[in-house]
Enzyme design. Structure first.
Site, PDB file in Angstrom:
ATOM      1  N   PRO A  72      -4.795  -0.115   0.594  1.00  0.00           N
ATOM      2  CA  PRO A  72      -4.845   1.349   0.572  1.00  0.00           C
ATOM      3  C   PRO A  72      -3.750   1.974   1.435  1.00  0.00           C
ATOM      4  O   PRO A  72      -3.395   1.422   2.478  1.00  0.00           O
ATOM      5  CB  PRO A  72      -6.234   1.681   1.136  1.00  0.00           C
ATOM      6  CG  PRO A  72      -6.929   0.393   1.381  1.00  0.00           C
ATOM      7  CD  PRO A  72      -5.998  -0.735   1.150  1.00  0.00           C
ATOM      8  N   ILE A  73      -3.222   3.117   0.970  1.00  0.00           N
ATOM      9  CA  ILE A  73      -2.092   3.767   1.652  1.00  0.00           C
ATOM     10  C   ILE A  73      -2.572   4.549   2.872  1.00  0.00           C
ATOM     11  O   ILE A  73      -3.667   5.111   2.850  1.00  0.00           O
ATOM     12  CB  ILE A  73      -1.374   4.713   0.654  1.00  0.00           C
ATOM     13  CG1 ILE A  73      -0.735   3.868  -0.464  1.00  0.00           C
ATOM     14  CG2 ILE A  73      -0.302   5.557   1.330  1.00  0.00           C
ATOM     15  CD1 ILE A  73      -0.261   4.679  -1.635  1.00  0.00           C
TER      16      ILE A  73
ATOM     17  N   GLY B  21      -3.864   2.357   7.905  1.00  0.00           N
ATOM     18  CA  GLY B  21      -3.745   1.451   9.054  1.00  0.00           C
ATOM     19  C   GLY B  21      -3.740  -0.016   8.660  1.00  0.00           C
ATOM     20  O   GLY B  21      -3.855  -0.885   9.516  1.00  0.00           O
ATOM     21  N   LEU B  22      -3.603  -0.288   7.360  1.00  0.00           N
ATOM     22  CA  LEU B  22      -3.659  -1.684   6.902  1.00  0.00           C
ATOM     23  C   LEU B  22      -2.275  -2.235   6.540  1.00  0.00           C
ATOM     24  O   LEU B  22      -2.167  -3.237   5.844  1.00  0.00           O
ATOM     25  CB  LEU B  22      -4.606  -1.821   5.704  1.00  0.00           C
ATOM     26  CG  LEU B  22      -6.057  -1.393   5.939  1.00  0.00           C
ATOM     27  CD1 LEU B  22      -6.906  -1.671   4.704  1.00  0.00           C
ATOM     28  CD2 LEU B  22      -6.670  -2.114   7.137  1.00  0.00           C
ATOM     29  N   GLY B  23      -1.250  -1.560   7.004  1.00  0.00           N
ATOM     30  CA  GLY B  23       0.104  -2.099   6.840  1.00  0.00           C
ATOM     31  C   GLY B  23       0.670  -1.961   5.448  1.00  0.00           C
ATOM     32  O   GLY B  23       1.523  -2.752   5.033  1.00  0.00           O
ATOM     33  N   SER B  24       0.234  -0.914   4.711  1.00  0.00           N
ATOM     34  CA  SER B  24       0.734  -0.770   3.334  1.00  0.00           C
ATOM     35  C   SER B  24       2.244  -0.513   3.313  1.00  0.00           C
ATOM     36  O   SER B  24       2.940  -0.984   2.410  1.00  0.00           O
ATOM     37  CB  SER B  24      -0.002   0.358   2.611  1.00  0.00           C
ATOM     38  OG  SER B  24       0.256   1.598   3.238  1.00  0.00           O
ATOM     39  N   SER B  25       2.766   0.198   4.309  1.00  0.00           N
ATOM     40  CA  SER B  25       4.201   0.519   4.320  1.00  0.00           C
ATOM     41  C   SER B  25       5.032  -0.750   4.479  1.00  0.00           C
ATOM     42  O   SER B  25       6.022  -0.954   3.766  1.00  0.00           O
ATOM     43  CB  SER B  25       4.528   1.468   5.472  1.00  0.00           C
ATOM     44  OG  SER B  25       3.702   2.597   5.413  1.00  0.00           O
ATOM     45  N   ALA B  26       4.620  -1.598   5.407  1.00  0.00           N
ATOM     46  CA  ALA B  26       5.356  -2.852   5.616  1.00  0.00           C
ATOM     47  C   ALA B  26       5.187  -3.763   4.406  1.00  0.00           C
ATOM     48  O   ALA B  26       6.148  -4.393   3.955  1.00  0.00           O
ATOM     49  CB  ALA B  26       4.862  -3.556   6.871  1.00  0.00           C
TER      50      ALA B  26
ATOM     51  N   ASP C  95       4.146  -5.052  11.951  1.00  0.00           N
ATOM     52  CA  ASP C  95       3.667  -4.999  10.562  1.00  0.00           C
ATOM     53  C   ASP C  95       4.591  -5.775   9.613  1.00  0.00           C
ATOM     54  O   ASP C  95       4.112  -6.635   8.864  1.00  0.00           O
ATOM     55  CB  ASP C  95       3.535  -3.541  10.090  1.00  0.00           C
ATOM     56  CG  ASP C  95       2.385  -2.804  10.769  1.00  0.00           C
ATOM     57  OD1 ASP C  95       1.905  -3.286  11.813  1.00  0.00           O
ATOM     58  OD2 ASP C  95       1.980  -1.742  10.261  1.00  0.00           O
TER      59      ASP C  95
HETATM   60  C1  MEV Z   1       0.729   0.378  13.563  1.00  0.00           C
HETATM   61  O1  MEV Z   1       0.125  -0.460  12.592  1.00  0.00           O
HETATM   62  C2  MEV Z   1       0.686  -0.249  14.908  1.00  0.00           C
HETATM   63  C3  MEV Z   1       1.339   0.523  16.049  1.00  0.00           C
HETATM   64  O2  MEV Z   1       1.182  -0.286  17.211  1.00  0.00           O
HETATM   65  C4  MEV Z   1       2.799   0.818  15.802  1.00  0.00           C
HETATM   66  C5  MEV Z   1       3.660  -0.449  15.805  1.00  0.00           C
HETATM   67  O3  MEV Z   1       3.289  -1.480  16.376  1.00  0.00           O
HETATM   68  O4  MEV Z   1       4.775  -0.356  15.253  1.00  0.00           O
HETATM   69  C6  MEV Z   1       0.625   1.835  16.297  1.00  0.00           C
END
Ligand code: MEV
Length: 288
Positions: free
Chosen positions: A86-87, A90-95, A137
């Protein structure tokens, strides 16, 4: 060619890791898929939109193409994205999308990139878009597995099933990282000490009591101002159900992760319409 890369969850250490502290992070069994086909122009199809190179609608994919072209110039490519991650949660979708696109371009155009080179390019993409970031990520998405950061030491945690509850609020990493940077500027000594507690929690997690450490880490994230009322409510409800929980990733919304008995997890999964994930060993891979 089609390639994929996993999403991730930060078990411990988000934000503090940006300032050199330890984090424990694992790839998860949700993947982003990217298909790249030779073409004479650039086209990107994703669940968000169909565009050309577009740094606003598709920032990560567009920068991934740009960075790839610094290694291997190409006339065009048609990119198709499908994602289980999911976008803005916080689950790293961008990376995951950056790594999957780079891996697909590498396979389609025979660029011969190593995993380390793919990670380095995805790391540049993260900085292109966010300006700041720890590189965690893209690293985990490239390599898969569970890691202690910044050492990049592969670790084995007890078999983990983790519930992921969506807060329903979007998490924008760049905004949250900037918010913490602002707080650190104002209250440097205090915030550095909060980072130190998070650092100790991450290190303890290698052989420690994950439920207790989740609770402490969540308190510290609250202190940094990246939890929200909605996240706090979900954490509390999960705790009442016997599940230790914390936000994961940048916060300000996004996902809450929790650990507990199978029974408790199953009840919470139904209540929150949540998902249960497991660590994933395999990183970026070509699918065909
Ligand atoms: C984001 O998933 C995690 C953060 O620590 C940013 C990062 O490590 O680049 C908030």
């Amino acid at each position: 060619m089609r390639a994929s890369a996993p999403g991730k969850i930060i078990l411990f250490g988000e934000h503090a890791v940006v300032y050199g502290r330890h984090a424990v992070v694992t790839a998860i069994n949700l993947r982003c898929y990217a298909e790249a086909k030779k073409s004479n122009s650039f086209k990107i199809h994703s669940p968000i939109a169909t565009t050309g190179i577009d740094y606003e609608k598709h920032p990560y994919i567009s920068y991934a193409i740009k960075r790839f072209m610094e290694i291997k110039p190409i006339d065009g490519a048609e990119i198709k994205i499908e994602s289980e991650v999911p976008i803005a949660s916080g689950l790293g979708s961008s990376a995951a999308v950056s790594v999957a696109v780079l891996k697909a371009l590498d396979a389609e155009f025979d660029a011969g990139l190593s995993n380390e080179e793919i990670f380095e390019l995805a790391r540049k993409v993260e900085l292109d878009v966010q300006g700041i970031g720890s590189g965690t990520d893209p690293f985990v998405s490239t390599y898969g597995g569970t890691w202690l950061i910044p050492e990049r030491k592969r670790i084995k945690l007890e078999k983990l099933k983790i519930i992921v509850v969506d807060s329903g609020e979007k998490s924008v990493t760049a905004e949250m990282v900037a918010k913490v940077a602002e707080l650190r500027k104002k209250l440097t000594d205090v915030v550095e000490r909060v980072f130190d507690v998070i650092d100790a929690v991450s290190l303890k997690a290698l052989n420690g009591d994950i439920p207790k450490l989740f609770k402490i880490n969540q308190c510290m994230l609250k202190a940094l101002g990246v939890s929200t009322r909605k996240i706090d409510e979900i954490v509390q409800k999960l705790e009442e159900m016997g599940i230790a929980a914390k936000l994961t990733g940048a916060g300000g919304g996004g996902s809450i992760i929790g650990v507990g008995s199978e029974d408790a997890l199953e009840k919470a999964r139904k209540l929150f319409n949540a998902i249960i994930v497991e660590p994933e060993q395999e990183g970026a891979r070509v699918e065909d």
